[in-house]
Scaffold this motif. Sequence first.
Motif, PDB file in Angstrom:
ATOM      1  N   ALA A  87       0.851  -1.182   0.000  1.00 37.55           N
ATOM      2  CA  ALA A  87       0.000   0.000   0.000  1.00 37.55           C
ATOM      3  C   ALA A  87       0.892   1.238   0.000  1.00 37.55           C
ATOM      4  O   ALA A  87       1.967   1.231   0.611  1.00 37.55           O
ATOM      5  N   PRO A  88       0.480   2.310  -0.684  1.00 31.34           N
ATOM      6  CA  PRO A  88       1.322   3.522  -0.745  1.00 31.34           C
ATOM      7  C   PRO A  88       1.740   4.030   0.633  1.00 31.34           C
ATOM      8  O   PRO A  88       2.895   4.422   0.827  1.00 31.34           O
ATOM      9  N   SER A  89       0.814   4.016   1.597  1.00 30.42           N
ATOM     10  CA  SER A  89       1.174   4.520   2.926  1.00 30.42           C
ATOM     11  C   SER A  89       2.219   3.629   3.585  1.00 30.42           C
ATOM     12  O   SER A  89       3.088   4.119   4.318  1.00 30.42           O
ATOM     13  N   ALA A  90       2.170   2.326   3.323  1.00 24.51           N
ATOM     14  CA  ALA A  90       3.160   1.420   3.899  1.00 24.51           C
ATOM     15  C   ALA A  90       4.540   1.662   3.297  1.00 24.51           C
ATOM     16  O   ALA A  90       5.558   1.578   3.988  1.00 24.51           O
ATOM     17  N   ILE A  91       4.583   1.974   1.998  1.00 29.99           N
ATOM     18  CA  ILE A  91       5.876   2.263   1.362  1.00 29.99           C
ATOM     19  C   ILE A  91       6.472   3.540   1.930  1.00 29.99           C
ATOM     20  O   ILE A  91       7.654   3.597   2.282  1.00 29.99           O
TER      21      ILE A  91
END
Length: 320
Positions: A105-109
């Motif tokens: 997920a973008p937030s995890a990256i």
Amino acid sequence: MVRLPKHITLKHLNAFVAVAQENSFTHAAGRLFQTQSSVTTLIRQLETALGAELFTRTSRRVLLTPLGQEFLPRVMRLLADFDGAIDDAVRYGALQRGRVGVAAAPSAITELIAPAAADFCARHPAIRLYLRDDNSGRIQRLVAAGEVDFGLTSRWADAPGLVFDALLEDRFGVLYRSDDAGLAPGRDGMLRWSALAGRKLVGVVDETGIAALLRARADLPIEAASPFYEASSTTSQAALVLAGLGVALLPALAAQRVLQPGLSYALLARPTVVRTLCLIRPEERALSPAAQAFMAALRAHARDHDWPAGCRPVARARAG
């Protein structure tokens, strides 16, 4: 039909090369840290297996026969390929080469993978990383298909063959315009669900873990599962909220990534909604040493990082 020679080993081939290069059984034995008689025996066994002589012995020198001259460069290439294969395998296991593919997920990256990767790559500079941001549904399919080593996102749907290891719990809140006077957090810093009554919600498309989680909760207002506006990403959600179209329900980590001047965020009071970010890996396909090491680095970062309110690491345990 020609019968292939049996019982030819690397010891025989190494002895052959040493004698050929030294022109002497004595010197070859010293080079190989063996006795002269053992080297002589190895050469005799090799010649017997081949059915032809490789050396012509004289009182002063040991010379290659025509067959030996033809055989030598091919054996040297074979030994070099073998040594190269062994060296590559050892470096692979020692994290001196390799590649790790992760879909997240973008937030995890942004908030987890990139900071952990900085330290990991400093310790293992020969390991190449491939990162792909996507929604939860596609991440699960990428891991199942073997297109990436593992994923990091919330569960979108049950998937046989995939293992979900909980890594981080991420509580939901509201992303809203800072000048919205109707949304004032209470003394505890939280917003009540009742404050959202009559407001249009900006949601995300179906295959995200966020959408799946909100749809699964029957105790939430119906608008939470059926937002008026939809966007393909949290970045687009934030843009629509900033434009005054509505408010967005987002996990704390995702909100942290898109917060900008003009936007505020507050956690929601009960009923609480929590997203669990999981490391997703194939059940039957072993991870490479590099992928295992990077996964361990992510766990360490999740455990040791100072997370924003609403986020907390989960003790290592299988989520499903």
